[in-house]
Design a protein around this motif. Structure first.
Motif, PDB file in Angstrom:
ATOM      1  N   ASP A  44      30.053  47.921  42.485  1.00 37.17           N
ATOM      2  CA  ASP A  44      30.795  48.644  43.316  1.00 37.17           C
ATOM      3  C   ASP A  44      31.287  50.163  43.326  1.00 37.17           C
ATOM      4  OD1 ASP A  44      32.056  47.899  45.313  1.00 37.17           O
ATOM      5  OD2 ASP A  44      33.899  48.245  44.732  1.00 37.17           O
ATOM      6  N   VAL A  45      30.484  50.151  44.560  1.00 35.06           N
ATOM      7  CA  VAL A  45      30.353  51.338  44.880  1.00 35.06           C
ATOM      8  C   VAL A  45      31.342  52.206  45.850  1.00 35.06           C
ATOM      9  CG1 VAL A  45      27.521  51.731  44.441  1.00 35.06           C
ATOM     10  CG2 VAL A  45      28.790  51.633  46.413  1.00 35.06           C
ATOM     11  N   PRO A  46      31.154  53.371  45.721  1.00 32.21           N
ATOM     12  CA  PRO A  46      32.394  54.517  46.829  1.00 32.21           C
ATOM     13  C   PRO A  46      31.625  54.744  47.742  1.00 32.21           C
ATOM     14  CG  PRO A  46      31.377  55.934  45.155  1.00 32.21           C
ATOM     15  CD  PRO A  46      30.851  55.172  44.225  1.00 32.21           C
ATOM     16  N   ILE A  98      40.999  55.530  47.794  1.00 31.58           N
ATOM     17  CA  ILE A  98      39.546  55.353  47.974  1.00 31.58           C
ATOM     18  C   ILE A  98      38.848  55.140  46.951  1.00 31.58           C
ATOM     19  CG2 ILE A  98      39.527  56.519  49.714  1.00 31.58           C
ATOM     20  CD1 ILE A  98      38.511  58.958  48.018  1.00 31.58           C
ATOM     21  N   THR A  99      37.463  54.137  46.437  1.00 33.25           N
ATOM     22  CA  THR A  99      36.400  54.053  44.765  1.00 33.25           C
ATOM     23  C   THR A  99      36.392  55.626  44.886  1.00 33.25           C
ATOM     24  OG1 THR A  99      36.570  51.943  45.430  1.00 33.25           O
ATOM     25  CG2 THR A  99      35.052  53.697  44.434  1.00 33.25           C
ATOM     26  N   ILE A 100      36.305  56.337  43.886  1.00 35.36           N
ATOM     27  CA  ILE A 100      35.838  56.964  43.247  1.00 35.36           C
ATOM     28  C   ILE A 100      34.024  57.092  41.995  1.00 35.36           C
ATOM     29  CG2 ILE A 100      35.439  59.672  41.968  1.00 35.36           C
ATOM     30  CD1 ILE A 100      38.625  59.504  43.111  1.00 35.36           C
ATOM     31  N   THR A 136      38.409  46.464  40.988  1.00 33.01           N
ATOM     32  CA  THR A 136      37.503  47.587  40.327  1.00 33.01           C
ATOM     33  C   THR A 136      37.870  48.810  40.306  1.00 33.01           C
ATOM     34  OG1 THR A 136      35.805  47.933  41.999  1.00 33.01           O
ATOM     35  CG2 THR A 136      35.205  46.499  40.447  1.00 33.01           C
ATOM     36  N   ASP A 137      38.860  49.315  41.251  1.00 33.75           N
ATOM     37  CA  ASP A 137      39.377  50.632  41.029  1.00 33.75           C
ATOM     38  C   ASP A 137      40.288  50.081  40.016  1.00 33.75           C
ATOM     39  OD1 ASP A 137      37.609  51.001  43.540  1.00 33.75           O
ATOM     40  OD2 ASP A 137      39.131  50.964  44.762  1.00 33.75           O
ATOM     41  N   ARG A 138      40.074  51.416  39.042  1.00 29.42           N
ATOM     42  CA  ARG A 138      40.677  51.378  37.968  1.00 29.42           C
ATOM     43  C   ARG A 138      41.891  52.690  37.670  1.00 29.42           C
ATOM     44  NH1 ARG A 138      40.005  47.495  34.230  1.00 29.42           N
ATOM     45  NH2 ARG A 138      38.308  45.631  34.677  1.00 29.42           N
TER      46      ARG A 138
HETATM   47 MG   LIG Z   1      36.500  50.571  47.246  1.00 28.82          MG
END
Ligand SMILES: [Mg+2]
Ligand SMILES: Nc1nc2c(ncn2[C@@H]2O[C@H](COP(=O)(O)OP(=O)(O)OP(=O)(O)O)[C@@H](O)[C@H]2O)c(=O)[nH]1
Length: 628
Positions: free
Chosen positions: A52-54, A36-38, A25-27
């Motif tokens: 999915d959350v940061p 990192i996830t944003i 999901t980190d695209r």
């Molecule tokens: Mg993440």
């Protein structure tokens, strides 16, 4: 079933979702570069939908938008690091949002297996005071696949049967984008009701109209989506564009569209927070929206950590929100979560917010069940409330309202919901006020609506009071003559003087009923002063015996009804009414015939155009039935 991840940055949330669903999901390029996830990520497998959350502290507002509307929290804790700042904060948020189900994933078991006991003990302590106290903890490794199946089963085990969707549809928007070929798409969680293709809904708070062209429920094309599902709507609307939509908007049924900028809540301050004074400014997160907000405490002047209080939130802008919605507050620098709560009244009164009466009305609204809330609300003075506002705040669809009212039980009249005892007390007050008026002023036909309303101590709103009066009229407990309300058996008693004049005047009015004498012509015949005759006739007009068709020219009320019927008959046979034809039927001379027609114009029985008139059938009985 929607699972939301939670946990500190880099603890392995995204890797875990990928291990469970196969979807990375980190695209975004920036997410790849920084590792990192944003943004929120979405992935589906079987019955499970993941948000999915940061974890980064800078993106807690994004985590909040993702976490509103989830069923199950997947708390991810890196075994090698243990509990960190956003582990704590995300746990607080899940708990404030009322998330009741969850699973803990102890990640990176390939390198941290030796710390399983230590980290799980610490987590038990952290979770003990929350709804997630008893959740299962599963050591996993996204790298080796260890524990992934166990985790999947643990997640599925938290599923509770979906409640049958009730209420009007309400979707909390977290994304809007345009898709080549399809057009505009919004995604979010459907928190109530159902949405089907071709439904006409509104974007709130902006109020833009839209139509659903197509939809996906849990990532699958569908005709209909139901509450509890993640939904993508392909929408179209005249003034709608991607720029008109933002995260935090709602797509909802028009009946629910009532943007709020001030609302009353029950709010808790976290143990870790410092106490808050009156009128503090905070950051509010409700649904997927956020805004600054001013807090004013309603039932105290200071809120200590760990305490809850009734509070008014005031926003510089409008957002969507209904009773029962959960919210979270953070400090204005967006560095800490300090509390949260539940919306009690999304449309509170501007004045009297801190009065004991108001606080007694707010307290029962904490109940999640609308029947219980309404019962409690009607138990508190003034024992009535606005029906439309209550049903909207609680999202009770029209079809379900009758059952709710019966279950409380309450009475519905004039748009008000009333406690049955209150309805009865108001009824008794109306009946006794009328009885007293008839006793004290027997010459009066009754009491007018507004005077009557002011004698009822409850001071009900005009429309509500009129509705109660309507109910009493329908039950024939009271009767109405023009503007006068009376007890059914009440008959006007004239004074001896009026009685004398009326006995002499009535035969004169009957003799030449379409051309009766004027008051001044009757006076010498009755050997009475002209002013006295006129005053008596005016009083008789008030009690519905005569009608003053032209100045000083009184007709019996039954005669006026008869003339209205003649006008109607003329219109039916001749097509229109002309003054000449009307005069011929009444044989009363041109001048009087025209005065009568002009009177009919004024009272709306006829409508004039040029030299002809037509009748308005709905006004024909204004003067009662013509005598046979
Ligand atoms: Mg993440
Ligand atoms: N050894 C090991 N490393 C892992 C495992 N899962 C994730 N990692 C590593 O941990 C780092 C962070 O993983 P992510 O899944 O991006 O963490 P995250 O929790 O999604 O991070 P944010 O979304 O930014 O909060 C990456 O370098 C991963 O390769 C695992 O099971 N074992």
């Amino acid at each position: 079933m929607i699972v939301g991840t939670a946990g500190h940055v880099d603890h392995g949330k995204t890797a875990l979702v990928k291990a469970l669903t196969g979807v990375d999901t980190d695209r975004l390029a920036e997410e790849k570069r920084r590792g990192i996830t944003i943004e929120l990520g979405y992935a589906y497998t079987g019955e499970l939908g993941f948000v999915d959350v940061p974890g980064h502290e800078r993106f807690v507002h994004t985590m909040l938008a993702g976490a509103s509307g989830i069923d199950t929290g997947l708390l991810v804790v890196d075994l090698t690091e243990g509990i960190r700042a956003q582990t704590r904060e995300h746990v607080q948020i899940l708990s404030l949002l009322g998330v009741q189900a969850g699973v803990v994933a102890l990640t990176k078991s390939d390198i941290g297996a030796d710390r399983i006991d230590e980290v799980s003990d610490a987590l038990r302590t952290l979770l003990a005071p929350t709804p997630l106290a008893a959740v299962e903890m599963v050591p996993v490794s996204a790298f080796t696949g260890h524990g992934i199946d166990t985790l999947r089963h643990a997640l599925l085990a938290t599923a509770r049967p979906l409640a049958p969707p009730s209420g009007y549809p309400r979707l909390s928007v977290d994304r809007a984008f345009t898709l080549t070929g399809a057009g505009l798409v919004v995604t979010g969680t459907l928190v109530a009701g159902r949405i089907a293709v071709e439904d006409r809904l509104l974007l709130s708070p902006s109020g833009l109209e839209l139509r659903v062209r197509g939809l996906h429920a849990q990532n699958q094309p569908a005709r209909e989506a139901v509450a509890g599902q993640r939904v993508a709507l392909n929408i179209t609307g005249q003034r709608l564009s991607k720029d008109a939509i933002q995260r935090g908007d709602w797509v909802l049924h028009p009946a629910l569209h009532a943007p709020i900028s001030a609302f009353d809540v029950r709010r808790t301050l976290l143990e870790e927070a410092t106490s808050l004074r009156q009128d503090s400014t905070v950051r509010l997160h409700l649904g997927a929206a956020h805004s600054t907000a001013r807090l004013s405490l309603l039932d105290r002047d200071r809120l200590a950590p760990g305490e809850s209080a009734l509070t008014r939130l005031t926003l510089p802008q409008t957002i969507g929100g209904l009773a029962g919605d959960r919210f979270v507050i953070r400090d204005t620098n967006a560095t800490r979560t300090i509390g949260g709560g539940i919306v009690l009244d999304p449309a509170p009164p501007r004045r009297g917010r801190r009065t004991p009466q108001r606080l007694a009305q707010l307290a029962p609204l904490v109940a999640a069940d609308p029947t219980e809330a309404l019962r409690g609300l009607l138990d508190a003075p003034p024992h009535w409330t606005d029906a439309a506002a209550f049903m909207r705040a609680r999202n009770v669809a029209a079809a379900d309202q009758e059952a709710l009212i019966a279950a409380v039980p309450a009475r519905l009249a004039g748009g008000l919901l009333l406690a049955p005892a209150t309805f009865e007390r108001i009824r008794e007050t109306i009946l006794s006020t009328l009885a007293r008026s008839h006793r004290e002023s027997p010459e009066l036909p009754g009491v007018q609506l507004e005077r009557l309303r002011l004698t009822v101590p409850d001071r009900l709103p005009v429309a509500g009071f009129a509705g109660i009066v309507q109910a009493l009229l329908q039950q024939r407990l009271i009767a109405q003559d023009g503007p006068w309300l009376r007890l059914p058996q009440h008959r006007v008693t004239l004074s001896p003087q009026d009685q004398r004049i009326w006995e002499g005047a009535r035969p004169l009015l009957e003799a030449e009923r379409f051309r009766p004498p004027r008051a001044r012509e009757m006076a010498p015949l009755l050997s009475q002063p002209e002013a006295a005759v006129r005053a008596t006739l005016k009083r008789l007009q008030r009690i519905g015996q005569v009608v003053e068709v032209a100045p000083d020219h009184f007709f019996l009320r039954g005669t006026v009804a008869e003339m209205a019927a003649i006008a109607s008959d003329l219109a039916a046979t001749e097509g229109v009414i002309t003054a000449a034809a009307f005069r011929d039927r009444l044989d009363n001379g041109r001048k009087v015939a025209i005065q009568i027609l002009e009177f009919f114009d004024r009272s709306g029985v006829t409508v004039r155009s040029g030299d002809t008139r037509r009748v308005r059938p709905e006004r024909l009985l204004l003067f009662g039935d013509p005598p046979r």
